[in-house]
Enzyme design. Structure first.
Site, PDB file in Angstrom:
ATOM      1  N   TRP B 104       0.818  -1.218   0.000  1.00  0.00           N
ATOM      2  CA  TRP B 104       0.000   0.000   0.000  1.00  0.00           C
ATOM      3  C   TRP B 104       0.841   1.252   0.000  1.00  0.00           C
ATOM      4  CZ3 TRP B 104      -4.668   0.088  -1.725  1.00  0.00           C
ATOM      5  CH2 TRP B 104      -5.379  -1.123  -1.761  1.00  0.00           C
ATOM      6  N   ASP B 178      -1.832   6.620   6.090  1.00  0.00           N
ATOM      7  CA  ASP B 178      -2.902   5.762   5.569  1.00  0.00           C
ATOM      8  C   ASP B 178      -3.176   4.732   6.657  1.00  0.00           C
ATOM      9  OD1 ASP B 178      -4.534   3.886   4.425  1.00  0.00           O
ATOM     10  OD2 ASP B 178      -3.244   3.482   2.699  1.00  0.00           O
ATOM     11  N   LYS B 202     -13.017  -1.537   6.334  1.00  0.00           N
ATOM     12  CA  LYS B 202     -12.417  -2.483   7.263  1.00  0.00           C
ATOM     13  C   LYS B 202     -13.078  -2.324   8.646  1.00  0.00           C
ATOM     14  CE  LYS B 202      -8.843  -2.157   4.060  1.00  0.00           C
ATOM     15  NZ  LYS B 202      -8.999  -3.293   3.192  1.00  0.00           N
TER      16      LYS B 202
END
Lengths: 375, 375
Positions: B104, B178, B202
């Site tokens: 990511w 993030d 999530k």
């Protein structure tokens, strides 16, 4: 769950949805068809959601008769984000033509100027956005990479009942249409369209999902600064799953497409199904309300008759001082969200696909009563 | 609705949600609290949705102890879109520093290069993303407009258990994190953060909603090409309603925040509530699974112990040829979506806030059985 009838909800969007869609969504919330998961809880890459996503696209293609050389992209950000994303993808930084017909097309042109030279091809501003500029008056650029229109202006209640034939107007540019507030209410002549886009929250489903239906040959030319998540080529190459898509909104849209395909309407011309049935019902609903308004001698609609929207119907009482009483009376009568947009004033009835004829009839009946008691 | 227990769903996202949230959403689907409308059908500007939106933000601020000089923005496009939107808003086209700790953070750095000079401050690539680079080794630029990290790598299972103190490392740049896959699983030290962003799918709710929590002084410097819908100043000035927000996802997030605030956990240190309770439970869940893996002599996790994720736990069987049998066995046992990400292989158990300790215990019990029968 309540068994009494729900109020009729005239919201311009997010807007009323078919009751059977909501019933099914509620029933499947904790367990989608024996999978042990609700739809919100599924990996977008698993077989369960893949089947939901593919079925929804297939049903939309059937419903709107989308040709195979168009890509269907399931995106995010609504029509307002697309006002930037479209010039980023299609303009090549050159010239584009914009036709102004109301608040939404104005907003599109303003945003496009960040990315290209957006020229004014025509405008109905002098008529306070109550007409449509005659096609013959459009000033189209020889070098435009596209021509942008809003085919239904949600705020002003102005609708293009036929899309312009740009080729007949001497332009080779593709037509881009913001059809957010009347998509799936009537057929689209795809031979006249390069790209159609729509926020979902009127005729499709929940807000947070944007449909972009684009001719394949137009993609692949994004400006270098285009975010990858909004580059049509990237989105298309990844089946709208380069970033995690709004899975639940996609699922609800799929339920709405299935509902739409099942619709039937008996007319003097015989029984109609699917989009034809929906269009016939929308014509009947709009005619009922416009005919009453025009004949009432009390309420008024200011839009020219040849371009009145079937979806969004602004109307005015004889005096603005009556607005508060009218709104209070509708609320009590189970007729919701009728207040007009602040830029236009008065009232607005949005009567999207999921609004039954009975809802419009109930509104008309109530308007008659109100006029009689406040005349 | 079924009364039998639901399977345990280990999806990395979209991911399992608290059952009571789904129950409430199902019950309110056709009529939100007597309004006569489902939440999907409400105007985002009406009093009903306004109250939902404001309550959700207030509850999130309470849950995460967000200081008042941070704005909370409810956006669209997920973390992948933010990888572009953040440099558009914060970089001023200058230098930014990126720390690479897995897939990511790599993706974030690559996208940022479209908009600014993204420098590599540190990387764990030589360790196959199983460690964290020591803070003292970070090469920070004097002129960076921000430093970007991914504080929990969903794919590689690497988590920063403390955020870096950039000031102590000699940098005056704000830290951008993030935190998509561990937001709301533990407290955030806001004194070390300039901007935190997270896709909702999530620990927060459905996909299609992105949270951006940003220090007020950092906004207002967007590059000229930034789409208005993604300009933090425009979004903040309009209460996240410049474009129609993903209203249903916002509502579900609000239900999740209310669920989180209600959580209680009795520990040796006394009864904990809210985020403290959630964190204690997450520690216990992760410890149960890691302790079993490490002691099993059968399964392995390759991440260094000081940076193992509490949320995403990749693990491997002794031989990849056992993977198919393992996955088949878990499916039959009501343990869903355990297949590892293709770039890492093996298995992955994502055990977000909504996964109870009983779910992890069931997984460990099953892993024991499988090891015994396939040892």
């Amino acid at each position: 769950m309540s068994t009494s009838p729900r109020p009729f909800n005239f919201s311009a969007g997010p807007a009323t949805l078919p009751e059977e869609v909501l019933q099914q969504a509620a029933a499947e919330m904790l367990d989608w068809r024996g999978s042990g998961m609700g739809v919100m809880e599924m990996s977008h890459r698993g077989k369960e959601f893949t089947s939901i996503a593919e079925q929804a696209e297939a049903d939309l293609r059937t419903l709107l008769a989308i040709p195979s050389h168009f890509k269907v992209l399931f995106m995010q950000g609504g029509a307002i984000a697309e006002n930037a994303i479209i010039p980023m993808n299609l303009s090549r930084g050159g010239v584009v033509d914009h036709v102004i017909t109301g608040s939404w097309s104005q907003k599109s042109a303003k945003e496009a100027r960040k990315y290209c030279t957006a020229k004014l091809a025509a405008s109905n501003e002098a008529d306070h956005h109550t007409t449509l500029p005659a096609h013959g008056s459009w000033q189209l650029s020889d070098d435009a990479t596209y021509v942008h229109v809003c085919s239904n202006e949600t705020i002003h209640g102005v609708e293009m009942h036929a899309l312009p034939d740009l080729a007949a107007l001497g332009s080779t540019a593709p037509l881009v249409i913001d059809c957010s507030s009347h998509i799936a209410s009537r057929p689209i002549d795809w031979s006249r369209v390069g790209l159609a886009y729509a926020g979902a929250q009127k005729n499709i489903g929940p807000s947070g999902l944007t449909l972009v239906i684009v001719r394949e040959d137009l993609i692949g030319h994004a400006l270098p600064d285009t975010p990858s998540a909004f580059d049509y080529q990237v989105v298309a190459d990844n089946g709208s799953m380069y970033n995690t898509p709004p899975t639940y909104a996609w699922y609800i849209a799929g339920l709405v497409f299935q509902w739409a395909l099942k619709q039937r309407e008996v007319t003097p011309q015989g029984e109609l199904t699917g989009l034809a049935a929906i269009e016939a019902r929308n014509i009947a609903k709009a005619q009922l309300l416009y005919d009453y308004i025009d004949g009432s001698g009390y309420y008024t609609n200011k839009v020219a008759k040849d371009c009145r929207s079937r979806m969004n119907i602004p109307f005015f009482l004889p005096d603005d001082s009556l607005n508060a009483a009218f709104l209070a009376s509708t609320q009590g009568a189970g007729l919701l969200q009728l207040k007009g947009h602040k830029s236009v004033g008065g009232m607005r009835a949005s009567i999207y696909n999921a609004m039954p004829l009975a809802g419009v009839q109930a509104l008309v009946d109530h308007m008659k009563q109100f006029a009689a008691s406040h005349g």
